[in-house]
Write a protein that holds these residues in place. Structure first.
Motif, PDB file in Angstrom:
ATOM      1  N   TYR A   1       0.856  -1.188   0.000  1.00 15.20           N
ATOM      2  CA  TYR A   1       0.000   0.000   0.000  1.00 15.20           C
ATOM      3  C   TYR A   1       0.891   1.238   0.000  1.00 15.20           C
ATOM      4  O   TYR A   1       1.966   1.244   0.626  1.00 15.20           O
ATOM      5  CB  TYR A   1      -0.890   0.022   1.248  1.00 15.20           C
ATOM      6  N   ASP A   2       0.447   2.273  -0.670  1.00 18.69           N
ATOM      7  CA  ASP A   2       1.202   3.529  -0.704  1.00 18.69           C
ATOM      8  C   ASP A   2       0.985   4.315   0.580  1.00 18.69           C
ATOM      9  O   ASP A   2      -0.138   4.386   1.106  1.00 18.69           O
ATOM     10  CB  ASP A   2       0.766   4.394  -1.891  1.00 18.69           C
ATOM     11  N   LEU A   3       2.076   4.899   1.072  1.00 20.09           N
ATOM     12  CA  LEU A   3       2.013   5.831   2.193  1.00 20.09           C
ATOM     13  C   LEU A   3       2.429   7.196   1.656  1.00 20.09           C
ATOM     14  O   LEU A   3       3.589   7.404   1.267  1.00 20.09           O
ATOM     15  CB  LEU A   3       2.939   5.383   3.328  1.00 20.09           C
ATOM     16  N   ALA A   4       1.488   8.103   1.606  1.00 20.22           N
ATOM     17  CA  ALA A   4       1.732   9.413   0.992  1.00 20.22           C
ATOM     18  C   ALA A   4       2.337  10.389   1.996  1.00 20.22           C
ATOM     19  O   ALA A   4       2.149  10.267   3.212  1.00 20.22           O
ATOM     20  CB  ALA A   4       0.424   9.977   0.449  1.00 20.22           C
ATOM     21  N   ALA A   5       3.083  11.368   1.458  1.00 19.24           N
ATOM     22  CA  ALA A   5       3.664  12.421   2.290  1.00 19.24           C
ATOM     23  C   ALA A   5       2.552  13.266   2.904  1.00 19.24           C
ATOM     24  O   ALA A   5       1.483  13.455   2.308  1.00 19.24           O
ATOM     25  CB  ALA A   5       4.593  13.286   1.451  1.00 19.24           C
ATOM     26  N   VAL A   6       2.820  13.802   4.109  1.00 18.77           N
ATOM     27  CA  VAL A   6       1.835  14.668   4.768  1.00 18.77           C
ATOM     28  C   VAL A   6       2.499  16.000   5.125  1.00 18.77           C
ATOM     29  O   VAL A   6       2.367  16.981   4.406  1.00 18.77           O
ATOM     30  CB  VAL A   6       1.234  13.996   6.019  1.00 18.77           C
ATOM     31  N   SER A   7       3.254  16.043   6.220  1.00 20.06           N
ATOM     32  CA  SER A   7       3.846  17.309   6.657  1.00 20.06           C
ATOM     33  C   SER A   7       5.146  17.635   5.932  1.00 20.06           C
ATOM     34  O   SER A   7       5.571  18.786   5.911  1.00 20.06           O
ATOM     35  CB  SER A   7       4.102  17.274   8.168  1.00 20.06           C
TER      36      SER A   7
ATOM     37  N   HIS B   1       0.788   3.422  13.466  1.00 22.47           N
ATOM     38  CA  HIS B   1      -0.380   2.656  13.904  1.00 22.47           C
ATOM     39  C   HIS B   1      -1.286   2.368  12.716  1.00 22.47           C
ATOM     40  O   HIS B   1      -1.291   3.116  11.734  1.00 22.47           O
ATOM     41  CB  HIS B   1      -1.207   3.437  14.942  1.00 22.47           C
ATOM     42  N   ILE B   2      -2.062   1.296  12.842  1.00 21.41           N
ATOM     43  CA  ILE B   2      -3.193   1.080  11.942  1.00 21.41           C
ATOM     44  C   ILE B   2      -4.435   1.592  12.670  1.00 21.41           C
ATOM     45  O   ILE B   2      -4.718   1.181  13.805  1.00 21.41           O
ATOM     46  CB  ILE B   2      -3.368  -0.410  11.587  1.00 21.41           C
ATOM     47  N   HIS B   3      -5.149   2.504  12.014  1.00 22.66           N
ATOM     48  CA  HIS B   3      -6.359   3.099  12.594  1.00 22.66           C
ATOM     49  C   HIS B   3      -7.595   2.544  11.899  1.00 22.66           C
ATOM     50  O   HIS B   3      -7.531   2.078  10.758  1.00 22.66           O
ATOM     51  CB  HIS B   3      -6.336   4.623  12.422  1.00 22.66           C
ATOM     52  N   THR B   4      -8.725   2.629  12.564  1.00 23.49           N
ATOM     53  CA  THR B   4      -9.979   2.193  11.968  1.00 23.49           C
ATOM     54  C   THR B   4     -10.505   3.244  10.999  1.00 23.49           C
ATOM     55  O   THR B   4     -10.272   4.447  11.179  1.00 23.49           O
ATOM     56  CB  THR B   4     -11.037   1.909  13.057  1.00 23.49           C
ATOM     57  N   GLY B   5     -11.180   2.768   9.940  1.00 17.67           N
ATOM     58  CA  GLY B   5     -11.741   3.667   8.948  1.00 17.67           C
ATOM     59  C   GLY B   5     -10.755   3.976   7.837  1.00 17.67           C
ATOM     60  O   GLY B   5      -9.690   3.359   7.723  1.00 17.67           O
ATOM     61  N   ALA B   6     -11.125   4.971   7.015  1.00 15.66           N
ATOM     62  CA  ALA B   6     -10.277   5.402   5.908  1.00 15.66           C
ATOM     63  C   ALA B   6      -9.667   6.754   6.223  1.00 15.66           C
ATOM     64  O   ALA B   6     -10.107   7.457   7.145  1.00 15.66           O
ATOM     65  CB  ALA B   6     -11.097   5.481   4.625  1.00 15.66           C
ATOM     66  N   VAL B   7      -8.636   7.126   5.446  1.00 17.99           N
ATOM     67  CA  VAL B   7      -7.985   8.419   5.638  1.00 17.99           C
ATOM     68  C   VAL B   7      -9.010   9.545   5.569  1.00 17.99           C
ATOM     69  O   VAL B   7      -8.974  10.502   6.356  1.00 17.99           O
ATOM     70  CB  VAL B   7      -6.877   8.624   4.585  1.00 17.99           C
TER      71      VAL B   7
ATOM     72  N   ALA C   1      -8.504  -7.578   4.779  1.00 17.98           N
ATOM     73  CA  ALA C   1      -9.898  -7.125   4.690  1.00 17.98           C
ATOM     74  C   ALA C   1     -10.221  -6.033   5.702  1.00 17.98           C
ATOM     75  O   ALA C   1     -11.379  -5.598   5.812  1.00 17.98           O
ATOM     76  CB  ALA C   1     -10.831  -8.318   4.908  1.00 17.98           C
ATOM     77  N   ILE C   2      -9.217  -5.559   6.425  1.00 20.89           N
ATOM     78  CA  ILE C   2      -9.464  -4.603   7.494  1.00 20.89           C
ATOM     79  C   ILE C   2      -9.929  -3.255   6.942  1.00 20.89           C
ATOM     80  O   ILE C   2      -9.510  -2.818   5.863  1.00 20.89           O
ATOM     81  CB  ILE C   2      -8.191  -4.432   8.357  1.00 20.89           C
ATOM     82  N   ASP C   3     -10.813  -2.619   7.668  1.00 21.35           N
ATOM     83  CA  ASP C   3     -11.276  -1.261   7.344  1.00 21.35           C
ATOM     84  C   ASP C   3     -10.343  -0.311   8.080  1.00 21.35           C
ATOM     85  O   ASP C   3     -10.579   0.038   9.243  1.00 21.35           O
ATOM     86  CB  ASP C   3     -12.722  -1.090   7.812  1.00 21.35           C
ATOM     87  N   GLY C   4      -9.234   0.075   7.408  1.00 23.35           N
ATOM     88  CA  GLY C   4      -8.248   0.841   8.142  1.00 23.35           C
ATOM     89  C   GLY C   4      -7.323   1.679   7.287  1.00 23.35           C
ATOM     90  O   GLY C   4      -7.374   1.656   6.053  1.00 23.35           O
ATOM     91  N   TYR C   5      -6.483   2.425   7.984  1.00 25.09           N
ATOM     92  CA  TYR C   5      -5.435   3.218   7.342  1.00 25.09           C
ATOM     93  C   TYR C   5      -4.251   3.300   8.300  1.00 25.09           C
ATOM     94  O   TYR C   5      -4.388   3.028   9.503  1.00 25.09           O
ATOM     95  CB  TYR C   5      -5.941   4.618   6.974  1.00 25.09           C
TER      96      TYR C   5
ATOM     97  N   VAL D   1       3.884  12.302   9.246  1.00 27.67           N
ATOM     98  CA  VAL D   1       4.879  12.368   8.171  1.00 27.67           C
ATOM     99  C   VAL D   1       4.445  11.531   6.968  1.00 27.67           C
ATOM    100  O   VAL D   1       4.892  11.775   5.842  1.00 27.67           O
ATOM    101  CB  VAL D   1       6.274  11.913   8.661  1.00 27.67           C
ATOM    102  N   ALA D   2       3.576  10.516   7.196  1.00 29.51           N
ATOM    103  CA  ALA D   2       3.074   9.713   6.076  1.00 29.51           C
ATOM    104  C   ALA D   2       1.803   9.007   6.509  1.00 29.51           C
ATOM    105  O   ALA D   2       1.595   8.721   7.695  1.00 29.51           O
ATOM    106  CB  ALA D   2       4.121   8.696   5.633  1.00 29.51           C
ATOM    107  N   ARG D   3       0.922   8.729   5.525  1.00 33.36           N
ATOM    108  CA  ARG D   3      -0.308   8.005   5.827  1.00 33.36           C
ATOM    109  C   ARG D   3      -0.831   7.355   4.554  1.00 33.36           C
ATOM    110  O   ARG D   3      -0.492   7.764   3.440  1.00 33.36           O
ATOM    111  CB  ARG D   3      -1.365   8.928   6.431  1.00 33.36           C
ATOM    112  N   GLY D   4      -1.679   6.326   4.733  1.00 34.70           N
ATOM    113  CA  GLY D   4      -2.255   5.676   3.562  1.00 34.70           C
ATOM    114  C   GLY D   4      -3.293   4.644   3.942  1.00 34.70           C
ATOM    115  O   GLY D   4      -3.225   4.027   5.016  1.00 34.70           O
TER     116      GLY D   4
END
Length: 520
Positions: free
Chosen positions: A403-409, A445-451, A492-496, A510-513
């Motif tokens: 999965y791609d982790l995009a730049a943030v800050s 961390h893996i969080h619940t839901g989408a970005v 199958a997780i609903d996460g980001y 610094v990154a998320r996806g």
């Protein structure tokens, strides 16, 4: 020294007077037994010795050679096997070179003791045929007879190169009629003037052990050694079947003055490898050019030989190695200490039948082990790894999703998250970022839901991304709440995933996806 080669016994058709329908009445039809006579000084000379039963119970010995020329060749029956040598028991008539034949009626030994046909077949003996009466030291043919006859049962073992890559061969154990053994070593590449001591040692070659049985030296001119074995050096009886069950190995040495230099070596008995094996990858850690494999070989005993083979190790390096509990991502205590990897060849061999606490570990259990291998830079730098790899149930199957982790800050920091399936259905989660700064420690961390729905609750805490290399590795088996989470569930997780600037500044990303079911 007289050196025999394995004989193939041929039984000549025989029948008694009672069951014969081909012989005229009154003609004695005795039993007979034929033994092979192998070439010695002249490879073109070989033949047979046939012992025929006479009507009075005595025996006639017929020698028949091919390849002889004019001349007469003395012949004798000696005590013991040809590998042992022994005194003359019975003088035979000389072989006529023109016909290649000799016939001798035998009713007594040289010492005058009466001997029958049946007793000759039970003799502990061999036959020598010599070059001439003036050259008894040169043999033209030789063969074991009686209880020393070689049966069809044998077992061959590989002798691998050691100090000299050109020298290798086999050790073959032949069963005698008596139940004893003839051990034949056959090497290629030995020097013509060499004489190489050889021994059977206790344990496996990876363990090493004391000498159990001294063998006849290997003659460099032909690479051969023959040893009669019916007991070990301590005098304990050892038949063919027991030798095949021995916990041992063979060493062939450079010379009597250089016993520490091996020219060939191989496991025998229960230590022989069955052909079943499993290879695991060992990946680079400190030095990108050092990598290789760890192969677990199954022994006949059910134990294992673990072979480490690395490329790129320094010639003067000595690299301690161990099997640890858990996955490499988790870390764990040493469970099995392995032999040090030799930098000169990148090799290490370890016999494994138990862990360091003495608990039995079979080949099958090692393949199911929850562990990983570490290879260290040196005994003084155990904290520096040169190679590492998961083994057993922690091995990766090859199934993975990235999965791609995009730049943030910081636009320079981005990368990927890869979910890799293990044999046990657990998951190795690897984060790889570019642009991180040396010294940085970035919680993830893996969080619940989408970005798009952030913020979401933390489902799984991942290992920190290390700024020096931008890497984080985590073995995932369950959610933080304790619920099981295998590879399929993680896909199958609903996460980001969020990667944070630091533990003190979790608000700065610094990154998320998106991952799992939220993959776009």
């Amino acid at each position: 020294m007289e050196y025999p080669i394995a004989a193939t016994t041929m039984i000549v058709s025989s029948c008694s007077e009672d069951d014969s329908t081909d012989q005229p009445p009154g003609v004695f039809d005795g039993d007979s037994k034929t033994y092979q006579l192998q070439s010695r000084a002249d490879a073109s000379v070989s033949g047979t010795a046939t012992v025929v039963e006479n009507e009075d119970g005595t025996a006639t010995v017929n020698l028949k050679l091919t390849g002889t020329s004019a001349g007469s060749f003395p012949a004798h029956i000696h005590a013991n096997s040809a590998a042992e040598t022994g005194d003359i028991l019975i003088d035979l008539n000389e072989v006529d070179g023109a016909s290649g034949e000799s016939t001798t009626i035998i009713s007594a030994t040289k010492a005058g003791t009466a001997i029958t046909y049946e007793q000759i077949l039970e003799l502990d003996a061999y036959i020598n045929i010599h070059q001439s009466a003036n050259d008894l030291g040169t043999l033209i043919a030789q063969g074991d007879i009686g209880v020393n006859e070689i049966t069809a049962d044998s077992r061959e073992y590989e002798l691998k190169s050691a100090a000299d890559a050109n020298i290798s061969g086999t050790a073959t154990i032949h069963k005698r009629v008596s139940g004893a053994s003839l051990l034949e070593i056959s090497l290629e590449g030995t020097p013509a003037d060499g004489e190489h001591p050889a021994h059977i040692h206790m344990n496996s070659a990876a363990e090493s052990g004391d000498i159990a049985i001294s063998l006849s030296p290997v003659v460099g001119a032909n690479g051969k050694s023959f040893t009669h074995i019916e007991e070990d050096d301590a005098g304990t009886a050892l038949n063919y079947e027991a030798l095949l069950e021995l916990d041992g190995y063979i060493n062939v040495h450079q010379s009597a003055n250089e016993l520490d230099v091996l020219v060939a070596q191989g496991d025998i008995g229960i230590n022989v490898l069955t052909g079943d094996s499993k290879e695991f990858a060992l990946h680079s850690v400190l030095v990108p050019t050092i990598n290789g494999t760890a192969t677990v070989h199954k022994r006949l005993s059910g134990a294992s030989l673990l072979e480490i083979s690395l490329e790129g190790t320094p010639a003067d390096g000595e690299h301690p190695a161990h099997i640890h509990a858990n996955t490499a991502a988790e870390g764990g205590d040493i469970v099995i200490s392995l032999n040090t990897v030799n930098g000169a060849n990148g090799k290490s061999w370890t016999h494994i039948e138990a862990d360091d606490d003495g608990t039995s570990v079979s080949y099958e259990q090692l393949l199911e082990f929850d562990g990983y291998i570490n290879v260290h830079k040196s005994i003084a730098e155990l904290n520096v790894l040169v190679a590492q790899g998961d083994i057993g149930q922690n091995e990766l199957t090859g199934n993975e999703v990235s999965y791609d982790l995009a730049a943030v800050s910081n636009a320079a920091i981005f990368g990927t998250a890869t979910f890799s399936e293990r044999v046990n259905k657990e998951t190795l989660v690897t984060l790889e970022l570019v642009g991180t700064t040396a010294g940085g420690i970035h919680p993830a961390h893996i969080h619940t839901g989408a970005v798009a729905d952030a913020p979401g609750a933390v489902i799984v805490t991942l290992g920190n991304v290390i700024g020096d290399n931008g890497i984080s590795v985590t073995n995932v088996t369950q959610a933080n709440s304790g619920g099981a989470l295998d590879y399929d569930a993680l896909l199958a997780i609903d996460g980001y995933i969020n990667v944070h600037l630091s533990a003190e500044d979790l608000d700065t990303l610094v990154a998320r996806g998106n991952v799992g079911a939220n993959l776009n």
